[in-house]
Design a protein around this motif. Structure first.
Motif, PDB file in Angstrom:
ATOM      1  N   VAL A  10      35.309  34.392  11.569  1.00  0.00           N
ATOM      2  CA  VAL A  10      35.228  35.796  11.957  1.00  0.00           C
ATOM      3  C   VAL A  10      36.392  36.530  11.304  1.00  0.00           C
ATOM      4  O   VAL A  10      37.529  36.069  11.378  1.00  0.00           O
ATOM      5  N   ASN A  12      37.781  40.574   9.298  1.00  0.00           N
ATOM      6  CA  ASN A  12      37.512  41.927   8.824  1.00  0.00           C
ATOM      7  C   ASN A  12      37.511  41.895   7.301  1.00  0.00           C
ATOM      8  O   ASN A  12      38.306  41.175   6.703  1.00  0.00           O
ATOM      9  N   TRP A  14      38.791  43.295   4.254  1.00  0.00           N
ATOM     10  CA  TRP A  14      39.901  44.177   3.897  1.00  0.00           C
ATOM     11  C   TRP A  14      39.657  44.832   2.550  1.00  0.00           C
ATOM     12  O   TRP A  14      39.752  46.033   2.405  1.00  0.00           O
ATOM     13  N   GLU A  34      40.451  39.604   6.170  1.00  0.00           N
ATOM     14  CA  GLU A  34      41.682  39.553   6.945  1.00  0.00           C
ATOM     15  C   GLU A  34      41.333  39.106   8.354  1.00  0.00           C
ATOM     16  O   GLU A  34      40.423  39.633   8.986  1.00  0.00           O
ATOM     17  N   SER A  35      42.068  38.103   8.801  1.00  0.00           N
ATOM     18  CA  SER A  35      41.878  37.629  10.169  1.00  0.00           C
ATOM     19  C   SER A  35      43.234  37.237  10.713  1.00  0.00           C
ATOM     20  O   SER A  35      44.004  36.550  10.043  1.00  0.00           O
ATOM     21  N   MET A  36      43.549  37.664  11.909  1.00  0.00           N
ATOM     22  CA  MET A  36      44.793  37.287  12.574  1.00  0.00           C
ATOM     23  C   MET A  36      46.012  37.502  11.677  1.00  0.00           C
ATOM     24  O   MET A  36      46.858  36.632  11.533  1.00  0.00           O
ATOM     25  N   GLU A  39      45.629  37.281   5.108  1.00  0.00           N
ATOM     26  CA  GLU A  39      44.639  37.622   4.093  1.00  0.00           C
ATOM     27  C   GLU A  39      43.987  36.346   3.586  1.00  0.00           C
ATOM     28  O   GLU A  39      44.672  35.384   3.260  1.00  0.00           O
ATOM     29  N   VAL A  60      33.061  43.869   9.880  1.00  0.00           N
ATOM     30  CA  VAL A  60      33.460  42.617  10.523  1.00  0.00           C
ATOM     31  C   VAL A  60      32.387  41.591  10.190  1.00  0.00           C
ATOM     32  O   VAL A  60      31.198  41.847  10.372  1.00  0.00           O
TER      33      VAL A  60
ATOM     34  N   ARG B 187      52.469  43.443  -0.665  1.00  0.00           N
ATOM     35  CA  ARG B 187      52.435  43.188   0.785  1.00  0.00           C
ATOM     36  C   ARG B 187      53.391  44.137   1.522  1.00  0.00           C
ATOM     37  O   ARG B 187      53.085  44.629   2.612  1.00  0.00           O
ATOM     38  N   ARG B 190      51.854  47.462   1.835  1.00  0.00           N
ATOM     39  CA  ARG B 190      50.718  47.476   2.749  1.00  0.00           C
ATOM     40  C   ARG B 190      51.141  47.303   4.209  1.00  0.00           C
ATOM     41  O   ARG B 190      50.679  48.025   5.077  1.00  0.00           O
ATOM     42  N   PRO B 350      42.965  30.827  10.110  1.00  0.00           N
ATOM     43  CA  PRO B 350      42.628  31.429  11.406  1.00  0.00           C
ATOM     44  C   PRO B 350      41.287  30.946  11.939  1.00  0.00           C
ATOM     45  O   PRO B 350      40.355  30.721  11.176  1.00  0.00           O
ATOM     46  N   PRO B 352      39.357  32.434  15.052  1.00  0.00           N
ATOM     47  CA  PRO B 352      39.043  33.186  16.273  1.00  0.00           C
ATOM     48  C   PRO B 352      37.774  32.623  16.917  1.00  0.00           C
ATOM     49  O   PRO B 352      37.056  31.870  16.282  1.00  0.00           O
ATOM     50  N   THR B 379      40.040  37.389  19.281  1.00  0.00           N
ATOM     51  CA  THR B 379      39.489  38.241  18.229  1.00  0.00           C
ATOM     52  C   THR B 379      40.337  38.142  16.957  1.00  0.00           C
ATOM     53  O   THR B 379      41.474  37.679  17.007  1.00  0.00           O
ATOM     54  N   PRO B 380      39.790  38.584  15.821  1.00  0.00           N
ATOM     55  CA  PRO B 380      40.572  38.483  14.574  1.00  0.00           C
ATOM     56  C   PRO B 380      41.597  39.607  14.390  1.00  0.00           C
ATOM     57  O   PRO B 380      42.263  39.648  13.367  1.00  0.00           O
ATOM     58  N   PHE B 381      41.764  40.480  15.381  1.00  0.00           N
ATOM     59  CA  PHE B 381      42.588  41.674  15.151  1.00  0.00           C
ATOM     60  C   PHE B 381      44.087  41.431  15.254  1.00  0.00           C
ATOM     61  O   PHE B 381      44.874  42.235  14.759  1.00  0.00           O
ATOM     62  N   TYR B 382      44.492  40.384  15.947  1.00  0.00           N
ATOM     63  CA  TYR B 382      45.921  40.187  16.225  1.00  0.00           C
ATOM     64  C   TYR B 382      46.360  38.802  15.772  1.00  0.00           C
ATOM     65  O   TYR B 382      45.553  38.034  15.270  1.00  0.00           O
ATOM     66  N   ASP B 383      47.666  38.505  16.004  1.00  0.00           N
ATOM     67  CA  ASP B 383      48.164  37.218  15.533  1.00  0.00           C
ATOM     68  C   ASP B 383      47.504  36.070  16.322  1.00  0.00           C
ATOM     69  O   ASP B 383      46.911  36.288  17.372  1.00  0.00           O
ATOM     70  N   PRO B 384      47.574  34.842  15.777  1.00  0.00           N
ATOM     71  CA  PRO B 384      46.787  33.745  16.359  1.00  0.00           C
ATOM     72  C   PRO B 384      47.445  33.020  17.531  1.00  0.00           C
ATOM     73  O   PRO B 384      46.931  31.988  17.976  1.00  0.00           O
TER      74      PRO B 384
END
Lengths: 71, 446
Positions: A10, A12, A14, A34-36, A39, A60, B187, B190, B350, B352, B379-384
């Motif tokens: 899973v 996003n 990027w 991009e995940s967690m 990249e 996603v 990086r 960004r 990762p 998730p 979820t994939p939005f934050y750190d693991p």
């Protein structure tokens, strides 16, 4: 034979690096996921032409979703 | 002491801060994104406010929304945790300008330490040892090559405004420097909106050792021992322990004294961490950077000192004296922390997913700071980071034995975690013997 490139997790989308119709070599970066906060480049596993590109930046993707078709 | 606390963070650290604040009788307020509505930290708080959609820029990094939530709930103070807005001097100032208590150092101290180039120069001037490196931000690759000719290889290439290992790379010659410079610049732009780059001499075989400091309300700074954070993948910490097996009592005394001097040089108040590199052969150390916030791995310090660092943070922010006699603290025993990540244990990619089973270990000397429970989705939005599995023992062998048992007993099903890696790490002769450096994981995976 066409090769389907799938998402390993899973994530996003990027950056989309290639466009449909591009010629790619084995190992070229197609899109960057991009995940967690990491990249993850998605690479072509064979040389060919990008026949289909099924994702856009900001999408996603789920594990196993087809990202691109290389033929 | 103020009456209520908003925690501007998520996951395990939000829950951990809420635990101490509730115990002190404060009303607690959680803020969360749409993705995190069902997580334990939201339930643990007395009130919860939805900030917005999952992407951090629209939720946890949106200073305006956090301040609006604080106003709506009548919060009297804000604790930022780590990451997100924790090291934003602008946010700290906005909190103060809104008439709220900021649980952290002054915006000036955050600013002084936030730019790694400025911080290095300032520490050097204060008599704290630094590695050979650039005294000005490096603007382009030609300037980097010229600087490399003076400093010498190998070099570490870093984002001046960076953190979390993002964009960092080692260069051993001009070709590697060109590549590392390009990666670091993109990086840095960004992730930190600032492409400035810093070059520093890279110490082969170094250990990453940091010192916990507390700047008290009366202006006095105390150092509460060190933590060894040399177990890293992608320049990010995976496991930590205290005391460091690679630091002699003489070196420890010098490092603690240097860390106090570093904090005093910027008039530091509240909790902070002075990160250093230690050359195990020469027993020299150099200052790397100062993290102006509560550190992820703070529990190992708490386990050997008995000090609740979050409680001390809140007391300092309120202008109150400490709960413990911090000058008299003598660390006892040994503690380790294992960062349980949602990632595959082989390549550390990762992973998730949905948590079907979550069963934490318990027992003597075991502490688990977790951000999730069964039924939650990662979820994939934050750190693991899922949880921090910490163990304490009267000596290192007992602490590691307890860690081995706790790793075996921790059941998480539904997604991949790095728990199998920790079983490997705890069985690794170099780690078990305490004789390791920041290259340990790369060697295990070669």
């Amino acid at each position: 034979m066409a090769e389907e490139v799938r998402a390993e997790m899973v994530a996003n989308v990027w950056k989309v690096v290639v466009t449909a119709g591009d010629t790619v070599a084995d190992g070229d970066t197609l899109v960057i996921l991009e995940s967690m906060k990491m990249e993850i480049p998605v690479l072509a596993e064979s040389a060919g032409t990008v026949q289909e590109l099924r994702v856009n930046e900001g999408d996603v993707v789920q594990e196993g979703d087809v990202i691109a078709v290389i033929g | 002491m103020f009456e209520s606390l908003l925690v501007a963070n998520r996951g395990e650290i939000a829950r951990r801060i809420i635990r101490t604040a509730s115990g002190m009788g404060l009303r607690t307020i959680a803020v969360h994104s749409e993705a995190d509505a069902d997580l334990p930290f939201v339930r643990a708080a007395d009130d919860a406010v939805l900030l917005g959609p999952p992407p951090p820029a629209e939720s946890y990094l949106d200073a305006q929304r956090v301040l609006e939530a604080a106003a709506r709930c009548g919060a009297s103070a804000i604790h930022p945790g780590y990451g997100f807005l924790a090291e934003s001097a602008t946010f700290a100032q906005a909190v103060i300008d809104a008439g709220l208590v900021w649980v952290g150092p002054s915006p000036d101290a955050i600013d002084a330490m936030g730019d790694k180039v400025k911080a290095r120069n300032r520490m050097s001037a204060a008599g704290v040892p630094v590695a050979a490196g650039t005294e000005e931000p490096v603007q382009d690759v030609d300037a980097a090559l010229a600087a490399a000719a003076t400093i010498g290889y190998p070099l570490m290439v870093k984002a001046a405004a960076g953190g979390g290992g993002i964009g960092m790379g080692v260069a051993r010659d001009d070709a590697e420097l060109r590549a590392a410079f390009e990666t670091a610049t993109s990086r840095a732009q960004r992730f930190f909106a600032n492409p400035a780059i810093l070059l520093e001499r890279y110490i082969e075989g170094a250990r990453h050792v940091e010192v916990q400091v507390l700047g008290l309300a009366d202006g006095h700074v105390v150092a509460l021992g060190e933590r060894d954070c040399s177990v890293q993948r992608r320049h990010q910490k995976v496991a930590e322990e205290t005391p460091s097996p690679g630091v002699t009592p003489a070196l420890r005394a010098r490092m603690l004294e240097g860390a106090v001097r570093a904090a005093e040089a910027v008039g530091y108040r509240n909790a902070g961490t002075v990160e250093c590199l230690v050359d195990p052969v020469t027993q020299d150390y150099v200052f790397l950077e100062m993290n102006t916030r509560l550190q992820v791995e703070h529990p190992v310090t708490e386990l050997v000192t008995g000090v609740d660092l979050v409680q001390e943070q809140l007391l300092i922010a309120a202008g109150d004296p400490p709960a413990a006699d911090l000058d008299a603290v003598e660390p006892t025993g040994h503690a380790v922390e294992l960062r349980v990540y949602a990632e595959d244990p082989r390549r550390f990619l990762p992973s998730p997913g949905h948590i079907d089973v979550w069963d934490e270990p318990a027992g003597e000397g075991v502490r688990v700071d977790s951000g999730y429970a069964a039924g939650n989705t990662v979820t994939p939005f934050y750190d693991p980071l899922l949880a921090k599995l910490c163990t304490w023992g009267p000596d290192r062998d007992v602490a590691l034995d307890r860690a081995r048992a706790a790793v075996a007993a921790f059941r998480i099903e539904g997604l991949k975690t790095n728990l199998p890696f920790f079983a490997e790490l705890l069985a690794d002769p170099a780690f078990a013997g305490g004789d390791y450096d920041t290259g340990l994981i790369d060697r295990m995976r070669r």
